[in-house]
Motif scaffolding. Sequence first.
Motif, short mmCIF file in Angstrom:
data_model
loop_
_atom_site.label_atom_id
_atom_site.label_comp_id
_atom_site.label_asym_id
_atom_site.label_seq_id
_atom_site.Cartn_x
_atom_site.Cartn_y
_atom_site.Cartn_z
N ASP A 112 0.81 -1.21 0.00
CA ASP A 112 0.00 0.00 0.00
C ASP A 112 0.86 1.27 0.00
N LEU A 113 2.18 1.12 0.16
CA LEU A 113 3.07 2.28 0.19
C LEU A 113 3.33 2.80 -1.22
N PRO A 114 3.65 4.10 -1.35
CA PRO A 114 4.05 4.62 -2.66
C PRO A 114 5.35 3.96 -3.11
N TYR A 115 5.38 3.56 -4.36
CA TYR A 115 6.56 2.86 -4.88
C TYR A 115 7.44 3.83 -5.69
N PHE A 116 8.75 3.76 -5.44
CA PHE A 116 9.73 4.50 -6.24
C PHE A 116 11.08 3.81 -6.07
N ASP A 117 12.00 4.08 -6.96
CA ASP A 117 13.33 3.49 -6.87
C ASP A 117 14.01 3.93 -5.56
N HIS A 118 14.67 2.99 -4.90
CA HIS A 118 15.34 3.18 -3.61
C HIS A 118 14.38 3.34 -2.43
N LEU B 275 11.69 2.73 4.37
CA LEU B 275 10.48 2.03 4.79
C LEU B 275 9.93 2.52 6.14
N PRO B 276 10.76 2.78 7.16
CA PRO B 276 10.17 3.27 8.42
C PRO B 276 9.38 4.57 8.23
N ALA B 277 9.97 5.54 7.52
CA ALA B 277 9.27 6.82 7.30
C ALA B 277 8.00 6.62 6.49
N LEU B 278 8.05 5.75 5.49
CA LEU B 278 6.87 5.52 4.65
C LEU B 278 5.77 4.79 5.43
N MET B 279 6.16 3.82 6.26
CA MET B 279 5.17 3.13 7.08
C MET B 279 4.52 4.11 8.07
N GLN B 280 5.32 4.97 8.67
CA GLN B 280 4.78 5.95 9.62
C GLN B 280 3.87 6.94 8.90
N ARG B 281 4.24 7.32 7.68
CA ARG B 281 3.39 8.21 6.88
C ARG B 281 2.02 7.58 6.65
N ALA B 282 1.98 6.25 6.51
CA ALA B 282 0.73 5.55 6.27
C ALA B 282 -0.09 5.35 7.54
N GLY B 283 0.48 5.75 8.69
CA GLY B 283 -0.26 5.66 9.94
C GLY B 283 0.10 4.47 10.81
#
Length: 238
Positions: free
Chosen positions: A166-172, A177-185
């Motif tokens: 469910d996270l936004p996908y981009f190269d690298h 992942l921690p910041a993106l998971m936290q962004r998702a709540g």
Amino acid sequence: MLSVVVPVHNEQDNVAPLIEEIVAALRGVTPFEMVYVDDCSGDATPARLRDLLPVHPELRVLRHLQQGGQSTAVRNGVKAARGRWIATLDGDGQNDPADIPTLLAARDAGDPATKLYAGWRVHRKDSGSKRWASKIANAIRARLLRDATPDTGCGIKLFEREAFLDLPYFDHMHRYLPALMQRAGWKTVSVPVNHRARGSGVSNYTNLHRALVGIADLRGVAWLIRRARRPVVEELQR
């Protein structure tokens, strides 16, 4: 079932020993599969993996016909995975598969809202220049993203498959992942893990390469965090 996803590129001498270690760590502990994703290796990595398929029933092998990078390899492995939870390892053997049960135990004792358990290399076995470069990068990242994670570059992680996809996908993206998971709540936890010197081969990255791509990536992730919206949703009942 647990799915262990391992991206590899030119790791011909590391695939067999690491697979043996994964099997030793997990067989009899939890049902699992190993999903190796070969990122268009130019050496004997695909042939070594093919030879290991009849030996290990838990092993599955995917192969990129064009090189896509580590984040793409991880994502394609996760998409193909059958398990609800995913463990990732770098293919160079520096992560210790014996730490996977430690991450599983942390998950079992943790908050259901925690969707990522990230390895934290407390005692790194890299060169001095690589350790200093990583320390500086982590400090800058922590200041900009405020993800409260001491080591986002560690390859060994445990996360929920659905939350990851469910996270936004981009190269690298695998570095954030921690910041993106936290962004998702979701909540994230860092767990101390073992770290080892590379057994064979050479790194696919240089300090300069990491620094150049890191600057652009940090700005992009910081923008994503600023633009995040997580409204509470309810469904009306008849």
